[in-house]
Design an enzyme around this catalytic site. Structure first.
Site, short mmCIF file in Angstrom:
data_model
loop_
_atom_site.label_atom_id
_atom_site.label_comp_id
_atom_site.label_asym_id
_atom_site.label_seq_id
_atom_site.Cartn_x
_atom_site.Cartn_y
_atom_site.Cartn_z
N GLU A 60 -3.33 7.67 -4.08
CA GLU A 60 -3.36 6.26 -3.28
C GLU A 60 -3.32 5.24 -4.34
O GLU A 60 -4.04 5.06 -5.33
CB GLU A 60 -4.75 6.06 -2.74
N TYR A 91 0.91 -1.41 -0.12
CA TYR A 91 -0.04 -0.06 -0.09
C TYR A 91 0.97 1.26 -0.09
O TYR A 91 1.92 1.32 0.75
CB TYR A 91 -0.78 -0.03 1.18
#
Ligand code: ADP
Ligand code: MG
Length: 392
Positions: A197, A109
């Protein structure tokens, strides 16, 4: 402003960040031509909606033949996709993105956000990619790495080294990671992002790092500097009422509750929503008509609020500073007279010329209930709705 994954990936590519090759499909008759461009054995068909959690909801499907790709694409286009981020109604899939499949070795992530506390861009990274970062943050907060980037020095080698270590990457991948992090950071700064993101950010079996998903949010206040970004806005993905409100300069955010709020000033709007919750009700929206709320603005705002069928009552909470209470009262009266449907209205006015404002409301002959304080207004509103429900 949010954009689609395929648009975000195209921007990242301009900054040297590797993304899989992919092709957009907006209608079934474009499917075959686009699907034939795929060079890999496996392709991934991805619903393009402004919400995450598509994978778990059936909006990301791996296919291993042209036929399967066509079948999945045909099924997805036009379908309503419900993910944990869309609300129960879901979002209609108007576009799909067919992407080359990659063999994943590890999923990470990574995101960058503007951290208002430090006034710096913060890199957030975790070895646990591909899943809800909110869950990871709750269950194992220590596995999330945060790095603040000083705007005067930008991304340096030590940032990259710390990131590589946290992902467990070997040193030969450092140049690859360095290029990606610097690319994403340059993109963040130049395009005035609030958030980028990449979840998952992956290491493939061939040992290359690529962005497999991409979400971008732009600072609305800086959009005037980026006409090319404004063109990417997809009105289909936004609430119709929010679009209408922003076009007349109102700040409006639709919520799930039943009490419409018409307020001036963002702070007062937040406090009003709290007061409604405290009184046992639920706000249907956040609405700030601005410090100098004019009669026309109040009128327009009421129309937008009432176009939401869930609204069972409206609480108007206005502080007359620049705009005097008597002028606002006139606006409220005009707007109430022209209301498209009748719901209980509670008004709390305070500020300059408040007595005259209240007098006008009381003598308007309209069914407007006045309150002296915010709490009293919220309580009256909730009680009125409950009473109406009880007798219905
Ligand atoms: P969402 O976050 O909305 O669920 P993602 O784009 O993150 O959508 O996709 C979900 C999962 O699907 C990813 O975590 C990844 O495992 C897989 N995936 C997505 N794109 C590809 C691709 N091009 N090749 C292989 N797997 C993919
Ligand atoms: Mg994702």
């Amino acid at each position: 402003m949010n954009i689609h994954e395929y648009q975000a990936k195209a921007i990242l590519k301009q900054y040297g960040v590797s993304v899989p090759e992919g092709y957009l499909v907006e209608a079934v008759n474009q499917l075959e031509t686009q699907a034939r461009k795929i060079q890999t054995d496996v392709a991934v068909v991805k619903a393009q909606i402004h919400a995450g959690g598509r994978g778990k909801a059936g909006g990301v499907k791996v296919v291993d033949s042209l036929n399967a790709c066509m079948a999945v694409g045909t099924e997805m286009l036009g379908k309503q996709l419900v993910t944990h981020q869309t609300g129960l109604k879901g979002q209609k899939i108007r576009k799909i993105y067919i992407e080359e499949g990659c063999e994943i070795k590890s999923e990470f992530y990574m995101s960058m956000v503007l951290d208002r506390a430090t006034s710096q861009v913060m890199i957030i990274a975790s070895k646990e990619g591909g899943m809800d970062i909110e869950k990871v943050a709750m269950q194992s907060p220590n596995s999330i790495l945060k790095i603040s980037v000083d705007p005067l020095i930008g991304i340096r080698e030590f940032h990259v080294r710390v990131l590589a270590e946290s992902f467990g990457l070997s040193t030969e991948l450092m140049p690859n990671l360095d290029k990606i992090i610097k690319g994403i950071y340059a993109c963040f700064v130049e395009k005035d992002l609030n958030l980028v993101e990449i979840n998952p950010f992956v290491l493939t079996k061939e040992n290359v790092l690529i962005a497999l998903d991409a979400k971008m949010n732009f600072d609305d206040n800086a959009l005037f500097r980026h006409p090319e970004i404004e063109l990417l806005r997809d009105f289909n993905e936004e609430d119709r009422k929010e679009i209408e409100a922003s076009s007349v300069g109102l700040s409006y955010v639709a919520l799930d509750g039943e009490i419409g709020c018409l307020v001036n000033g963002a702070g007062l709007a937040m406090a009003t929503m709290d007061a409604i919750h405290y009184a046992g009700g639920t706000p249907a929206n956040f609405l700030d008509v601005g410090g100098s709320a004019s009669a026309e603005m109040v009128h327009k705002a009421l129309d937008i609020i009432l176009s939401d069928d869930h609204v069972k009552g409206v609480f108007i909470n206005i502080f007359g500073g620049i705009m005097h209470c008597n002028t606002i009262a006139k606006g409220i009266i005009q707007a109430t007279q022209a209301m498209p449907r009748s719901v209980p209205i509670v008004v709390r006015l305070e500020g300059t010329n408040v007595e005259e404002g209240k007098r006008l409301l009381d003598h308007s002959g309209l069914d407007i209930i006045s309150a002296d304080t915010m709490d009293e207004g919220a309580e009256k509103m909730v009680a009125l709705i409950k009473h109406k429900e009880a007798i219905a």
